[in-house]
Design an enzyme around this catalytic site. Structure first.
Site, PDB file in Angstrom:
ATOM      1  N   ASN A 236       0.832  -1.206   0.000  1.00 51.55           N
ATOM      2  CA  ASN A 236       0.000   0.000   0.000  1.00 51.55           C
ATOM      3  C   ASN A 236       0.866   1.255   0.000  1.00 51.55           C
ATOM      4  O   ASN A 236       1.934   1.297   0.615  1.00 51.55           O
ATOM      5  CB  ASN A 236      -1.027   0.000   1.145  1.00 51.55           C
ATOM      6  CG  ASN A 236      -0.460  -0.344   2.502  1.00 51.55           C
ATOM      7  OD1 ASN A 236       0.544  -1.039   2.625  1.00 51.55           O
ATOM      8  ND2 ASN A 236      -1.112   0.128   3.542  1.00 51.55           N
TER       9      ASN A 236
ATOM     10  N   GLU B  76       0.448   5.279   0.575  1.00 52.06           N
ATOM     11  CA  GLU B  76      -0.477   6.313   1.075  1.00 52.06           C
ATOM     12  C   GLU B  76      -0.093   7.693   0.556  1.00 52.06           C
ATOM     13  O   GLU B  76       0.934   7.874  -0.100  1.00 52.06           O
ATOM     14  CB  GLU B  76      -0.493   6.258   2.610  1.00 52.06           C
ATOM     15  CG  GLU B  76      -0.974   4.898   3.098  1.00 52.06           C
ATOM     16  CD  GLU B  76      -1.183   4.802   4.592  1.00 52.06           C
ATOM     17  OE1 GLU B  76      -0.624   5.627   5.352  1.00 52.06           O
ATOM     18  OE2 GLU B  76      -1.917   3.872   4.997  1.00 52.06           O
TER      19      GLU B  76
ATOM     20  N   GLU C 143      -3.225  -4.571  -2.997  1.00 52.90           N
ATOM     21  CA  GLU C 143      -3.800  -5.440  -4.026  1.00 52.90           C
ATOM     22  C   GLU C 143      -3.852  -4.731  -5.374  1.00 52.90           C
ATOM     23  O   GLU C 143      -3.511  -5.299  -6.416  1.00 52.90           O
ATOM     24  CB  GLU C 143      -5.228  -5.865  -3.653  1.00 52.90           C
ATOM     25  CG  GLU C 143      -5.341  -6.644  -2.361  1.00 52.90           C
ATOM     26  CD  GLU C 143      -5.620  -5.766  -1.162  1.00 52.90           C
ATOM     27  OE1 GLU C 143      -4.947  -4.715  -1.008  1.00 52.90           O
ATOM     28  OE2 GLU C 143      -6.490  -6.115  -0.358  1.00 52.90           O
TER      29      GLU C 143
ATOM     30  N   CYS D 157     -10.816  -2.732  -3.851  1.00 54.64           N
ATOM     31  CA  CYS D 157      -9.954  -3.798  -4.394  1.00 54.64           C
ATOM     32  C   CYS D 157     -10.800  -4.969  -4.884  1.00 54.64           C
ATOM     33  O   CYS D 157     -10.490  -5.589  -5.905  1.00 54.64           O
ATOM     34  CB  CYS D 157      -8.954  -4.267  -3.341  1.00 54.64           C
ATOM     35  SG  CYS D 157      -7.693  -3.015  -3.024  1.00 54.64           S
TER      36      CYS D 157
HETATM   37  N1  THU Z   1      -5.272  -1.339   2.701  1.00 57.08           N
HETATM   38  C1  THU Z   1      -4.757  -2.178   1.744  1.00 57.08           C
HETATM   39  O1  THU Z   1      -3.634  -1.973   1.252  1.00 57.08           O
HETATM   40  N2  THU Z   1      -5.535  -3.206   1.323  1.00 57.08           N
HETATM   41  C2  THU Z   1      -6.781  -3.483   1.813  1.00 57.08           C
HETATM   42  O2  THU Z   1      -7.507  -4.277   1.233  1.00 57.08           O
HETATM   43  C3  THU Z   1      -7.223  -2.808   3.040  1.00 57.08           C
HETATM   44  C4  THU Z   1      -6.598  -1.486   3.271  1.00 57.08           C
HETATM   45  C5  THU Z   1      -4.450  -0.204   3.154  1.00 57.08           C
HETATM   46  C6  THU Z   1      -4.937   1.134   2.712  1.00 57.08           C
HETATM   47  C7  THU Z   1      -4.319   2.029   3.776  1.00 57.08           C
HETATM   48  O3  THU Z   1      -3.002   2.352   3.362  1.00 57.08           O
HETATM   49  C8  THU Z   1      -4.242   1.162   5.009  1.00 57.08           C
HETATM   50  O4  THU Z   1      -4.411  -0.175   4.558  1.00 57.08           O
HETATM   51  C9  THU Z   1      -5.275   1.471   6.060  1.00 57.08           C
HETATM   52  O5  THU Z   1      -6.549   1.502   5.535  1.00 57.08           O
END
Ligand code: THU
Length: 135
Positions: free
Chosen positions: A42, A44, A55, A89
């Site tokens: 992820n 941000e 994902e 996702c």
């Molecule tokens: N996040 C993911 O990378 N995948 C998911 O399916 C759930 C959420 C990340 C997004 C954000 O950076 C952090 O988790 C908190 O929501």
């Protein structure tokens, strides 16, 4: 590459997560039908909604490289239960994955729950719902 290898790849890329705001690291590993591996973490942003989940990073990397046929995916995070993929996702998975493709959701304790794309997002909106001229 088997499921255990994919889980390890997802854990490795998870360490690259750019998460200064949530501190919540997620890793994903995606295997194409021809055996090519794509991983994602992820990423941000100070403008929070611009964040991209692990994902989708993995899926978009694969699509950008011209891969459209996928075998399976792993998602991992430091959660009590296997980490559930978010709704955005799931929608992207339903666009690019076959309904019976297996998504292994797991955590750092080794608890794994495997679901198909169709189970993750039943009754999903798809191109079949669009008017003929827009397809
Ligand atoms: N996040 C993911 O990378 N995948 C998911 O399916 C759930 C959420 C990340 C997004 C954000 O950076 C952090 O988790 C908190 O929501």
């Amino acid at each position: 590459m088997d499921k255990e290898n994919l889980i390890q790849e997802a854990k490795t890329i998870r360490e690259r997560a750019y998460v200064p705001y949530s501190k919540f690291k997620v890793g994903a590993a995606l295997l194409t039908n021809d055996g090519t591996l794509y991983t994602g973490c992820n990423i941000e942003n100070a403008a929070y909604p611009v964040t991209c989940c692990a994902e989708r990073v993995a899926i978009f990397k694969a699509i950008a490289d011209g891969h459209y046929k996928f075998k399976e995916m792993v998602v991992v995070a430091d959660t009590d239960r296997p980490v559930p993929p978010c709704g955005s996702c799931r929608q992207v998975m339903s666009e690019f994955f076959a309904p019976d493709l297996l998504v292994h959701t797991t955590n750092l304790h080794g608890v794994t729950k495997t679901m198909t794309t169709a189970e993750l997002l039943p009754f999903s909106f798809s191109s079949n719902d669009l008017p003929e001229e827009t397809k």
